[in-house]
Design a protein around this motif. Structure first.
Motif, PDB file in Angstrom:
ATOM      1  N   ASN A 164      19.083  22.830   1.724  1.00  0.00           N
ATOM      2  CA  ASN A 164      18.979  23.779   0.615  1.00  0.00           C
ATOM      3  C   ASN A 164      18.263  25.025   1.140  1.00  0.00           C
ATOM      4  OD1 ASN A 164      17.286  23.743  -2.641  1.00  0.00           O
ATOM      5  ND2 ASN A 164      18.947  24.997  -1.903  1.00  0.00           N
ATOM      6  N   ASN A 165      19.019  26.091   1.357  1.00  0.00           N
ATOM      7  CA  ASN A 165      18.467  27.294   1.975  1.00  0.00           C
ATOM      8  C   ASN A 165      19.104  28.535   1.361  1.00  0.00           C
ATOM      9  OD1 ASN A 165      17.073  28.912   3.941  1.00  0.00           O
ATOM     10  ND2 ASN A 165      18.979  29.055   5.100  1.00  0.00           N
ATOM     11  N   PRO A 166      18.277  29.361   0.662  1.00  0.00           N
ATOM     12  CA  PRO A 166      16.856  29.262   0.328  1.00  0.00           C
ATOM     13  C   PRO A 166      16.563  28.029  -0.519  1.00  0.00           C
ATOM     14  CG  PRO A 166      17.624  31.504   0.010  1.00  0.00           C
ATOM     15  CD  PRO A 166      18.837  30.659   0.214  1.00  0.00           C
ATOM     16  N   HIS A 167      15.303  27.585  -0.441  1.00  0.00           N
ATOM     17  CA  HIS A 167      14.936  26.273  -0.948  1.00  0.00           C
ATOM     18  C   HIS A 167      14.404  26.296  -2.375  1.00  0.00           C
ATOM     19  CE1 HIS A 167      12.384  22.557  -1.137  1.00  0.00           C
ATOM     20  NE2 HIS A 167      13.477  22.068  -0.618  1.00  0.00           N
ATOM     21  N   ASN A 168      14.947  25.392  -3.173  1.00  0.00           N
ATOM     22  CA  ASN A 168      14.444  25.108  -4.515  1.00  0.00           C
ATOM     23  C   ASN A 168      13.746  23.751  -4.438  1.00  0.00           C
ATOM     24  OD1 ASN A 168      14.102  24.358  -7.214  1.00  0.00           O
ATOM     25  ND2 ASN A 168      16.282  24.247  -7.665  1.00  0.00           N
ATOM     26  N   PRO A 169      12.433  23.674  -4.707  1.00  0.00           N
ATOM     27  CA  PRO A 169      11.631  24.605  -5.504  1.00  0.00           C
ATOM     28  C   PRO A 169      10.632  25.463  -4.745  1.00  0.00           C
ATOM     29  CG  PRO A 169      10.575  22.475  -5.505  1.00  0.00           C
ATOM     30  CD  PRO A 169      11.800  22.337  -4.636  1.00  0.00           C
ATOM     31  N   THR A 170      10.470  25.263  -3.427  1.00  0.00           N
ATOM     32  CA  THR A 170       9.347  25.914  -2.738  1.00  0.00           C
ATOM     33  C   THR A 170       9.558  27.398  -2.501  1.00  0.00           C
ATOM     34  OG1 THR A 170      10.178  25.495  -0.499  1.00  0.00           O
ATOM     35  CG2 THR A 170       8.863  23.745  -1.549  1.00  0.00           C
ATOM     36  N   GLY A 171      10.835  27.848  -2.491  1.00  0.00           N
ATOM     37  CA  GLY A 171      11.119  29.246  -2.182  1.00  0.00           C
ATOM     38  C   GLY A 171      11.133  29.540  -0.703  1.00  0.00           C
ATOM     39  N   GLY A 172      11.120  28.513   0.139  1.00  0.00           N
ATOM     40  CA  GLY A 172      11.159  28.721   1.581  1.00  0.00           C
ATOM     41  C   GLY A 172      12.527  29.192   2.053  1.00  0.00           C
ATOM     42  N   VAL A 173      12.532  29.966   3.128  1.00  0.00           N
ATOM     43  CA  VAL A 173      13.763  30.442   3.746  1.00  0.00           C
ATOM     44  C   VAL A 173      13.737  30.039   5.218  1.00  0.00           C
ATOM     45  CG1 VAL A 173      15.200  32.446   4.295  1.00  0.00           C
ATOM     46  CG2 VAL A 173      13.865  32.410   2.172  1.00  0.00           C
ATOM     47  N   LEU A 174      14.723  29.266   5.651  1.00  0.00           N
ATOM     48  CA  LEU A 174      14.765  28.808   7.035  1.00  0.00           C
ATOM     49  C   LEU A 174      14.992  29.986   7.987  1.00  0.00           C
ATOM     50  CD1 LEU A 174      16.917  25.571   6.661  1.00  0.00           C
ATOM     51  CD2 LEU A 174      14.453  25.692   7.093  1.00  0.00           C
ATOM     52  N   ARG A 175      14.261  29.984   9.093  1.00  0.00           N
ATOM     53  CA  ARG A 175      14.435  31.014  10.115  1.00  0.00           C
ATOM     54  C   ARG A 175      15.685  30.713  10.932  1.00  0.00           C
ATOM     55  NH1 ARG A 175       9.295  29.277  11.147  1.00  0.00           N
ATOM     56  NH2 ARG A 175      10.039  28.567  13.192  1.00  0.00           N
ATOM     57  N   ALA A 176      16.165  31.733  11.634  1.00  0.00           N
ATOM     58  CA  ALA A 176      17.386  31.583  12.443  1.00  0.00           C
ATOM     59  C   ALA A 176      17.216  30.508  13.511  1.00  0.00           C
ATOM     60  CB  ALA A 176      17.754  32.921  13.076  1.00  0.00           C
ATOM     61  N   ASP A 177      16.024  30.406  14.116  1.00  0.00           N
ATOM     62  CA  ASP A 177      15.821  29.392  15.155  1.00  0.00           C
ATOM     63  C   ASP A 177      15.832  27.983  14.570  1.00  0.00           C
ATOM     64  OD1 ASP A 177      13.302  30.219  13.972  1.00  0.00           O
ATOM     65  OD2 ASP A 177      12.306  28.937  15.437  1.00  0.00           O
ATOM     66  N   GLU A 178      15.368  27.831  13.328  1.00  0.00           N
ATOM     67  CA  GLU A 178      15.431  26.527  12.675  1.00  0.00           C
ATOM     68  C   GLU A 178      16.882  26.150  12.367  1.00  0.00           C
ATOM     69  OE1 GLU A 178      11.570  25.882  10.016  1.00  0.00           O
ATOM     70  OE2 GLU A 178      12.490  27.835   9.608  1.00  0.00           O
ATOM     71  N   ASP A 196      23.453  24.098   0.509  1.00  0.00           N
ATOM     72  CA  ASP A 196      23.395  24.763  -0.793  1.00  0.00           C
ATOM     73  C   ASP A 196      22.727  26.123  -0.600  1.00  0.00           C
ATOM     74  OD1 ASP A 196      22.905  25.640  -3.364  1.00  0.00           O
ATOM     75  OD2 ASP A 196      22.037  23.766  -4.074  1.00  0.00           O
ATOM     76  N   GLU A 197      23.509  27.194  -0.742  1.00  0.00           N
ATOM     77  CA  GLU A 197      23.002  28.551  -0.540  1.00  0.00           C
ATOM     78  C   GLU A 197      23.013  29.339  -1.855  1.00  0.00           C
ATOM     79  OE1 GLU A 197      24.864  30.429   2.832  1.00  0.00           O
ATOM     80  OE2 GLU A 197      24.409  28.746   4.150  1.00  0.00           O
ATOM     81  N   SER A 198      22.787  28.624  -2.947  1.00  0.00           N
ATOM     82  CA  SER A 198      22.909  29.226  -4.276  1.00  0.00           C
ATOM     83  C   SER A 198      21.949  30.392  -4.499  1.00  0.00           C
ATOM     84  CB  SER A 198      22.674  28.170  -5.356  1.00  0.00           C
ATOM     85  OG  SER A 198      23.687  27.197  -5.336  1.00  0.00           O
ATOM     86  N   TYR A 199      20.811  30.410  -3.791  1.00  0.00           N
ATOM     87  CA  TYR A 199      19.810  31.464  -4.001  1.00  0.00           C
ATOM     88  C   TYR A 199      19.841  32.521  -2.903  1.00  0.00           C
ATOM     89  CZ  TYR A 199      17.819  28.178  -7.412  1.00  0.00           C
ATOM     90  OH  TYR A 199      17.641  27.341  -8.486  1.00  0.00           O
ATOM     91  N   GLU A 200      20.966  32.665  -2.243  1.00  0.00           N
ATOM     92  CA  GLU A 200      21.044  33.567  -1.095  1.00  0.00           C
ATOM     93  C   GLU A 200      20.719  35.017  -1.429  1.00  0.00           C
ATOM     94  OE1 GLU A 200      24.849  34.497   0.484  1.00  0.00           O
ATOM     95  OE2 GLU A 200      25.861  34.414  -1.441  1.00  0.00           O
ATOM     96  N   LYS A 201      20.926  35.423  -2.680  1.00  0.00           N
ATOM     97  CA  LYS A 201      20.677  36.815  -3.078  1.00  0.00           C
ATOM     98  C   LYS A 201      19.262  37.045  -3.599  1.00  0.00           C
ATOM     99  CE  LYS A 201      24.878  38.216  -2.229  1.00  0.00           C
ATOM    100  NZ  LYS A 201      25.142  39.182  -1.140  1.00  0.00           N
ATOM    101  N   LEU A 202      18.489  35.980  -3.753  1.00  0.00           N
ATOM    102  CA  LEU A 202      17.155  36.109  -4.339  1.00  0.00           C
ATOM    103  C   LEU A 202      16.077  35.967  -3.264  1.00  0.00           C
ATOM    104  CD1 LEU A 202      17.551  34.093  -7.669  1.00  0.00           C
ATOM    105  CD2 LEU A 202      18.067  36.490  -7.196  1.00  0.00           C
ATOM    106  N   ILE A 203      16.104  36.830  -2.284  1.00  0.00           N
ATOM    107  CA  ILE A 203      15.157  36.751  -1.166  1.00  0.00           C
ATOM    108  C   ILE A 203      14.223  37.949  -1.200  1.00  0.00           C
ATOM    109  CG2 ILE A 203      14.935  36.755   1.345  1.00  0.00           C
ATOM    110  CD1 ILE A 203      17.460  35.153   1.521  1.00  0.00           C
ATOM    111  N   PHE A 204      12.929  37.651  -1.209  1.00  0.00           N
ATOM    112  CA  PHE A 204      11.901  38.687  -1.212  1.00  0.00           C
ATOM    113  C   PHE A 204      11.410  38.993   0.200  1.00  0.00           C
ATOM    114  CE2 PHE A 204      11.271  36.155  -5.167  1.00  0.00           C
ATOM    115  CZ  PHE A 204      11.772  37.097  -6.052  1.00  0.00           C
ATOM    116  N   GLU A 205      11.221  37.966   0.997  1.00  0.00           N
ATOM    117  CA  GLU A 205      10.777  38.122   2.387  1.00  0.00           C
ATOM    118  C   GLU A 205      11.640  37.244   3.286  1.00  0.00           C
ATOM    119  OE1 GLU A 205       7.730  39.508  -0.190  1.00  0.00           O
ATOM    120  OE2 GLU A 205       8.041  37.333   0.092  1.00  0.00           O
ATOM    121  N   GLY A 206      11.888  37.728   4.494  1.00  0.00           N
ATOM    122  CA  GLY A 206      12.698  36.967   5.424  1.00  0.00           C
ATOM    123  C   GLY A 206      14.170  37.336   5.329  1.00  0.00           C
TER     124      GLY A 206
END
Length: 383
Positions: A164-178, A196-206
């Motif tokens: 799940n990236n971006p992640h629900n519920p923590t809001g984490g975004v996996l880095r390219a190396d991960e 699951d990339e459902s939150y791909e447009k809701l990114i504040f940082e990263g």
């Protein structure tokens, strides 16, 4: 009349169950602030509304092929190619009635009863519930701060890994190396992935990186799921799609055919228009302000720690200093203060709470958070 044994063994999805309770309370005339799920106060983009107006002027809105209208699938293939770096053809796209249907169908056609599915926790409850409905074996693993090669090598054998990236519920975004490490592990072990990339447009940082943005994604066996619900404030539209190897798409169509057939043509037009409407910058700007306001309000509380999420419509709070029984936390908060939130127990993480902060107006958001603080302070003093 008796129901089947398999449905008798199943439980309602925790998120929809809580939201249903809130709706029932509102129907009785009670005032409730609902943080249990994320329902945007924004309207769908104007281009989406115009696409619907234009669609309604057509002589007819016909049935389409089960996987979606050919033109719509081509437009969505162009979206994932240009925005996500996924080289996909129209035959590798299936339009669904939301992300949940895509998830259900992907799991159904990729695994058999008894197969193991690795799910990182905390998790969106639908992952576990859907696996259990299908007789699959969910294997819950704590999501680490960094996805290392050593962590991946410690995972048990499984047929599928859900990412799940971006992640629900923590809001984490996996880095390219991960992402690269996960892809290498999938290739090495033969495990397939549903992303699951459902939150791909809701990114504040990263920066969001798609796992399938690689030339060998079909050979690895990656299914990517997208939804307009959160990214474009279209929660009630039930508009989603999946990108998968063509044989998986064909299998998902075989399943979808007798259940819902194609998604409504009007919704297909809205879906394609949403993903062609650009980045939701105004929405992101206001969400960021709301996020930061809540973080300021809870800062320094002795019983809750809340990190700043890099993405998403949720805030994830650690209340383990107060209680590990967040089901009781949520019940008492709803009964005493008429504020609903999602207990971490339902997401595989006792001791945490999830707050959907994008609904209603700012004043209501502030009032609801103040109620949570009052409730928590009272419980903390009474320990």
């Amino acid at each position: 009349m008796e129901t089947s044994q398999r449905i008798a063994r199943s439980q309602p999805l925790a998120t929809t169950a809580m939201h249903g309770r809130v709706d029932a309370m509102k129907a009785r005339g009670e005032e409730v602030i609902d943080f249990s799920i994320a329902i945007s106060h924004f309207q769908a983009p104007e281009s989406v509304l115009q696409a619907v107006r234009d669609g309604l002027k057509q002589p007819s809105l016909p049935y389409t092929t089960v996987g979606g209208d050919a033109g719509i699938r081509a437009r969505l293939a162009a979206k994932v190619s240009s925005e996500n770096g996924i080289a996909a053809s129209a035959s590798e796209i299936i339009v669904t009635n939301g992300a949940k249907q895509a998830l259900y169908q992907a799991l159904y056609v990729m695994a058999d009863p008894g197969d193991a599915v690795i799910i990182f926790k905390p998790h969106w409850p639908a992952y576990v519930t859907t696996c259990k409905l299908l007789g699959l074996e969910p294997v819950l693993v704590d999501l680490p701060a960094t996805v290392s090669a050593e962590f991946l090598d410690s995972l048990p054998p499984a047929k599928i890994l859900i990412v799940n990236n971006p992640h629900n519920p923590t809001g984490g975004v996996l880095r390219a190396d991960e992402i690269e490490r996960i892809a290498a592990w999938l290739k090495r072990t033969g495990t397939r992935a549903i992303v699951d990339e459902s939150y791909e447009k809701l990114i504040f940082e990263g920066v969001h990186t798609s796992l399938a943005a690689r030339p060998d994604w079909q050979q690895i066996g990656i299914v990517s799921i997208y939804s307009a619900s959160q990214s474009y404030a279209m929660m009630g539209w039930r508009a989603g799609f999946a990108v998968a190897p063509s044989n998986i798409v064909t299998a998902m169509e075989t399943l979808q055919g007798p259940i819902t057939a194609a998604a409504p043509m009007l919704i297909q037009l809205a879906l394609a228009s949403a993903f062609e409407s650009g980045e939701p910058m105004a929405m992101l700007h206001e969400y960021r302000q709301r996020r930061d306001m809540v973080l300021d309000m809870v800062h320094g509380l002795p019983w809750m720690t809340m990190r700043c999420p890099a993405s998403g419509p949720y805030l994830w709070g650690d209340v383990s200093a107060l209680t590990m029984d967040t089901k009781q936390f949520a019940e008492e908060l709803l009964n005493q203060y008429a504020v609903a939130l999602m207990p971490g127990d339902a997401l595989g993480a006792p001791g945490f709470i999830r707050i959907g902060y994008i609904s209603d107006d700012i004043a209501t958001l502030r009032r609801g958070v103040e109620a949570i603080i009052r409730y928590g302070n009272a419980r903390y003093r009474a320990r």
